[in-house]
Scaffold this motif. Structure first.
Motif, PDB file in Angstrom:
ATOM      1  N   ASN A 171      18.059 -14.959 -30.853  1.00 47.21           N
ATOM      2  CA  ASN A 171      18.767 -15.044 -29.265  1.00 47.21           C
ATOM      3  C   ASN A 171      17.950 -16.239 -28.695  1.00 47.21           C
ATOM      4  O   ASN A 171      17.368 -16.369 -27.624  1.00 47.21           O
ATOM      5  N   ASN A 172      18.247 -17.647 -29.431  1.00 52.26           N
ATOM      6  CA  ASN A 172      17.859 -18.978 -28.836  1.00 52.26           C
ATOM      7  C   ASN A 172      16.370 -19.178 -28.868  1.00 52.26           C
ATOM      8  O   ASN A 172      15.946 -20.282 -28.065  1.00 52.26           O
ATOM      9  N   ALA A 173      15.795 -18.770 -29.701  1.00 51.54           N
ATOM     10  CA  ALA A 173      14.212 -18.909 -29.730  1.00 51.54           C
ATOM     11  C   ALA A 173      13.875 -18.801 -31.134  1.00 51.54           C
ATOM     12  O   ALA A 173      14.056 -17.748 -31.852  1.00 51.54           O
ATOM     13  N   PRO A 174      12.747 -19.771 -31.445  1.00 51.15           N
ATOM     14  CA  PRO A 174      12.084 -19.480 -32.851  1.00 51.15           C
ATOM     15  C   PRO A 174      11.516 -18.227 -33.021  1.00 51.15           C
ATOM     16  O   PRO A 174      10.852 -18.184 -32.001  1.00 51.15           O
ATOM     17  N   VAL A 175      11.395 -17.618 -34.002  1.00 54.47           N
ATOM     18  CA  VAL A 175      10.621 -16.301 -34.312  1.00 54.47           C
ATOM     19  C   VAL A 175       9.474 -16.701 -34.818  1.00 54.47           C
ATOM     20  O   VAL A 175       9.251 -17.202 -35.943  1.00 54.47           O
ATOM     21  N   ALA A 176       8.391 -16.254 -34.141  1.00 51.58           N
ATOM     22  CA  ALA A 176       6.999 -16.552 -34.573  1.00 51.58           C
ATOM     23  C   ALA A 176       6.897 -15.870 -36.135  1.00 51.58           C
ATOM     24  O   ALA A 176       7.112 -14.760 -36.215  1.00 51.58           O
ATOM     25  N   GLY A 177       5.836 -16.820 -36.877  1.00 53.55           N
ATOM     26  CA  GLY A 177       5.799 -16.067 -38.112  1.00 53.55           C
ATOM     27  C   GLY A 177       6.865 -16.017 -39.090  1.00 53.55           C
ATOM     28  O   GLY A 177       6.753 -15.644 -40.303  1.00 53.55           O
ATOM     29  N   GLN A 178       8.181 -16.606 -38.741  1.00 53.27           N
ATOM     30  CA  GLN A 178       9.375 -16.578 -39.539  1.00 53.27           C
ATOM     31  C   GLN A 178       9.733 -18.088 -40.020  1.00 53.27           C
ATOM     32  O   GLN A 178      10.880 -18.466 -39.651  1.00 53.27           O
TER      33      GLN A 178
END
Length: 299
Positions: A171-178
């Protein structure tokens, strides 16, 4: 003639669009992109999928994007200057589910942070429908993987870096830890060489029955690790073949696997693996000025 006029807009709509540099933010709810650049940077490492940290007016970039599944994109960038000497080039290719990236540079560190990079990736809007209607609206974990295949090389002269990174966006944001990242430096007397050939697993949490945008964006880069001294550095990040989607490994709710169906805006079946993007052809290497570098690397 009237029939031709009716067909023309449809044909044009399927063509890729081009720009100087592209990022994840340039894609809408679905699309694939490739953006290849070379030039003088600030020395930072933006998240994969974001624009690179080029100094204004000191880079050359080319990029393309498409919303047509199966359409292959290519883009190359090159930057040279005589004194202090800089020679940098990059190439990338992309389609839904598979990307290839290559970056190479050789430069005098007194020029500053010379670099080359290629960013590529895709995003699509998914909806996961559970077989049990009572599960709609609940949060589930989607697990998937990509296969990464390439080589990082830094010559034992000067001080260079070579790097590969992949980042999941939701959803248009980098996923932390991924994210997956590997990096090394070639320095005076000490070369760096790393072969990467592995599946990389990721997971995200989404609401069942609710559309969401999921993307994977990657970047191969190489450049000067330390600016200032009067020495030459050289490195490459060769992932021209490639990073490839390996499919969904499972969807779980409360730790238990569930049955589901998936729809995507592009029509792509993300439950299965994608075909690898082809390596650059000989003609493409010649047009991008990369043939000599490829032959030198193989020698």
């Amino acid at each position: 003639m009237r029939n031709c006029l009716k067909v023309l807009p449809l044909a044009l709509a399927s063509l890729p669009s081009f720009a100087a540099e592209l990022s994840q933010q340039d894609l809408g709810a679905t699309g694939a992109l490739v953006s290849s650049c070379a030039g003088m940077a600030s020395g930072s490492f933006p998240v994969e999928g974001s624009l690179f940290d080029w100094q204004p007016g000191l880079s050359n970039c080319n990029a393309a994007m498409t919303t047509t599944p199966g359409q292959q994109l290519t883009a190359s960038g090159a930057y040279t200057q005589a004194a202090p000497s800089v020679q940098a080039s990059s190439h990338g290719s992309a389609t839904y589910g598979s990307v290839g990236m290559y970056a190479h540079f050789r430069a005098n560190a007194s020029a500053g942070f010379a670099a080359a990079e290629s960013t590529a990736g895709w995003t699509d809007t998914w909806t996961l429908i559970p077989a049990d209607p009572a599960q709609i609206g609940q949060n589930a974990v989607v697990s998937f993987s990509v296969h990464l295949d390439g080589v990082l090389d830094g010559l034992p002269i000067g001080n260079s870096y070579t790097r590969i990174g992949s980042q999941v966006w939701l959803n248009n944001a980098p996923v932390a830890g991924q994210a997956f990242r590997a990096q090394g430096q070639g320095q005076g007397g000490f070369p760096f060489h790393q072969v990467i050939a592995q599946d990389v697993a990721f997971s995200v949490t989404v609401a069942l029955g609710t559309p969401f945008e999921l993307g994977v964006f990657s970047r191969a880069s190489a450049g000067t690790a330390g600016a200032g001294p009067n020495w030459f550095s050289e490195a490459s990040s060769d992932f021209a073949s490639t990073l490839t989607w390996q499919g969904i490994s499972g969807v779980t709710l409360g730790g238990n696997a569930i049955s589901y169906s998936l729809t995507s805006q592009s029509g792509t079946d993300w439950t299965v693996a994608s075909a690898p993007v082809p390596e650059p052809s000989m003609a493409l290497l010649l047009s991008g000025g990369l043939l000599a570098l490829a032959l030198r690397r193989r020698a």
